[in-house]
Design a protein around this motif. Structure first.
Motif, short mmCIF file in Angstrom:
data_model
loop_
_atom_site.label_atom_id
_atom_site.label_comp_id
_atom_site.label_asym_id
_atom_site.label_seq_id
_atom_site.Cartn_x
_atom_site.Cartn_y
_atom_site.Cartn_z
N LEU A 43 40.25 25.98 50.65
CA LEU A 43 39.93 24.44 49.96
C LEU A 43 40.44 23.29 50.09
O LEU A 43 41.63 23.35 49.86
N THR A 44 39.27 22.45 51.04
CA THR A 44 40.50 21.44 50.79
C THR A 44 39.45 20.01 50.11
O THR A 44 38.96 20.21 49.84
N LEU A 45 40.63 19.63 48.90
CA LEU A 45 40.62 18.80 48.35
C LEU A 45 41.07 17.30 48.68
O LEU A 45 42.08 17.27 48.89
N ARG A 46 39.96 16.56 48.89
CA ARG A 46 40.54 15.16 49.00
C ARG A 46 40.51 13.93 47.62
O ARG A 46 39.91 14.27 46.72
N THR A 47 41.63 14.13 47.22
CA THR A 47 42.09 12.94 46.33
C THR A 47 42.99 11.45 46.08
O THR A 47 42.90 11.49 47.68
N PRO A 48 43.11 10.09 45.44
CA PRO A 48 43.52 9.29 45.87
C PRO A 48 44.58 9.95 46.41
O PRO A 48 45.37 9.06 47.23
N ASP A 49 45.35 10.56 45.99
CA ASP A 49 46.88 11.15 46.37
C ASP A 49 46.88 11.71 47.48
O ASP A 49 48.27 12.52 47.99
N VAL A 144 36.01 19.12 49.00
CA VAL A 144 35.16 18.61 48.10
C VAL A 144 36.81 17.42 47.79
O VAL A 144 37.47 17.57 48.06
N SER A 145 35.71 16.34 47.69
CA SER A 145 36.04 14.75 47.08
C SER A 145 36.49 15.10 45.38
O SER A 145 35.45 15.33 44.93
N ALA A 146 37.78 14.12 45.13
CA ALA A 146 37.55 14.18 43.68
C ALA A 146 38.35 12.45 43.56
O ALA A 146 39.65 12.19 43.24
N ALA A 147 37.73 11.71 43.49
CA ALA A 147 37.90 10.25 43.64
C ALA A 147 38.44 9.48 41.83
O ALA A 147 38.93 7.97 42.11
N GLY A 148 38.88 10.17 41.21
CA GLY A 148 39.25 9.03 39.70
C GLY A 148 40.68 9.40 39.76
O GLY A 148 42.11 9.95 40.17
N GLU A 255 38.36 5.25 42.78
CA GLU A 255 39.40 5.13 43.95
C GLU A 255 38.36 5.81 44.45
O GLU A 255 38.49 6.24 45.19
N PRO A 256 37.14 5.49 45.36
CA PRO A 256 37.05 5.14 46.85
C PRO A 256 37.90 5.88 48.14
O PRO A 256 38.82 4.82 48.14
N LEU A 257 37.40 7.55 48.73
CA LEU A 257 38.30 7.26 49.70
C LEU A 257 37.99 7.00 50.99
O LEU A 257 36.32 7.02 50.84
N PRO A 258 38.75 6.79 51.63
CA PRO A 258 38.50 6.17 53.15
C PRO A 258 37.96 7.71 53.70
O PRO A 258 38.39 8.99 53.98
N GLY A 259 36.56 7.48 54.53
CA GLY A 259 35.85 8.27 54.89
C GLY A 259 35.08 9.19 54.30
O GLY A 259 35.03 9.98 54.98
#
Length: 333
Positions: A43-49, A144-148, A255-259
């Motif tokens: 699972l790839t998780l994209r977040t602001p950090d 999945v991405s989570a931008a909070g 926080e919008p994530l790049p890409g």
């Protein structure tokens, strides 16, 4: 406690990924291409950090997991229109000690709407509601991405139909260790009904796109006014927008994530993925149902429910209806 995320999409994947990152045991449940990607690549998780890949166990069906453990927590994170089949499949699973999931295990309903808890309580003895505020997106199979930020989300948690107990507090403590705010409340459904009122906008966004046009915003206000009138007639309490904002504060900020463009909310994502179903029956349709039960007209929500379902059934593109056309259809009834 081991967390079994039944539905590892945007919400289930984000919560499961954060829990795994914090060192908790997690099992992801997914189907199709998403299952294959999770099994093969994690699972790839994209977040602001940052972006991280987690590799918890992945299954397609309850039988793939074998006998469940007495310390398992089932987290139902499929869309409400898929909840009944998932509940039936998991309720009868054997649990060590000679019992079943329905008798022994806690089940947390992490979905929009207010119907899944009732569905679950017909089958499960220990049901918990979770009011999910977590801006997340299913990007592609396995991702999945989570931008909070600075927290990934706020998840009010409580026993259904009301109350709080040690299980809720233990689950909340694990969530809090994983960059997820998890207030334990005695009145979780009050929070879920408040979220329901906000989610009445989902259909407008799914049909017409980002909510920037004043005519679209006016429709959202009309749909919400119907919802508030219906809840008042039914004697149902709901958290207001101000209380929601003050509770959340600046702790969960998008926080919008790049890409990773965030196209829209959960209903918009259903249309954009062409799943063939949408949650409108349990959002706008919940208001229509209560309106009919209590003699309150709900013409805006009736039309939004009908059109959202037609878009999903016909696999029409998200945001492809002009706002003016939607307004005309609402006025026509």
């Amino acid at each position: 406690m081991r967390y079994i995320m039944i539905g590892a999409g945007a919400i289930g994947g984000s919560v499961g990924g954060r829990l795994a990152e914090a060192g908790h045991e997690v099992v992801l449940v997914a189907r199709g291409a998403h299952h294959e990607a999770l099994r093969e690549r994690g699972l790839t998780l994209r977040t602001p950090d940052g972006t991280r890949t987690h590799r918890p166990p992945v299954v397609q069906d309850p039988a793939d997991l074998g006998e469940l453990r007495a310390d398992d927590v089932l987290v139902l994170a499929v869309k409400t229109q898929d909840a009944e089949a998932a509940l039936d499949a998991w309720a009868v699973r054997p649990v060590e000690g000679g019992t079943t999931a329905a008798e022994a295990l806690p089940l947390v309903c992490a979905q929009n709407g207010v119907e899944s808890e009732r569905m679950a309580l017909r089958r499960f003895r220990h049901v918990y509601g979770m009011c999910v505020y977590l801006p997340a997106t299913y990007v592609e199979p396995g991702t999945v991405s989570a931008a909070g930020a600075p927290y990934t989300g706020m998840l009010h948690l409580g026993r259904y139909p009301a109350g709080a107990d040690d299980t809720a507090r233990r689950v909340a403590a694990d969530l809090e260790s994983a960059k997820l705010l998890a207030p334990v409340v005695e009145d979780v459904m009050r929070w879920k009904y408040g979220k329901l009122l906000g989610n009445l906008a989902n259909a407008v966004e799914a049909l017409t796109g980002p909510l920037t046009d004043e005519d679209a915003l006016a429709l959202v206000r009309r749909a919400r006014a119907e919802g508030e009138a219906v809840l008042a007639a039914a004697g149902i309490g709901a958290v207001g927008e101000r209380e929601q904002r003050e509770t959340r504060g600046e702790r969960v900020v998008l926080e919008p994530l790049p890409g990773v463009p965030r196209g829209g909310g959960s209903s918009w994502q259903s249309l954009s993925r062409g799943t063939g179903t949408i949650e409108a029956d349990y959002l706008n349709g919940e208001i229509a149902l209560l309106g009919r039960l209590h003699g309150v007209p709900t013409p805006v929500n009736d039309v939004l429910r009908r059109l959202a379902n037609a878009f999903a059934r016909e696999r029409r593109a998200a945001g492809s209806m002009a706002v003016g056309e939607l307004v005309a259809l609402v006025e026509k009834g």
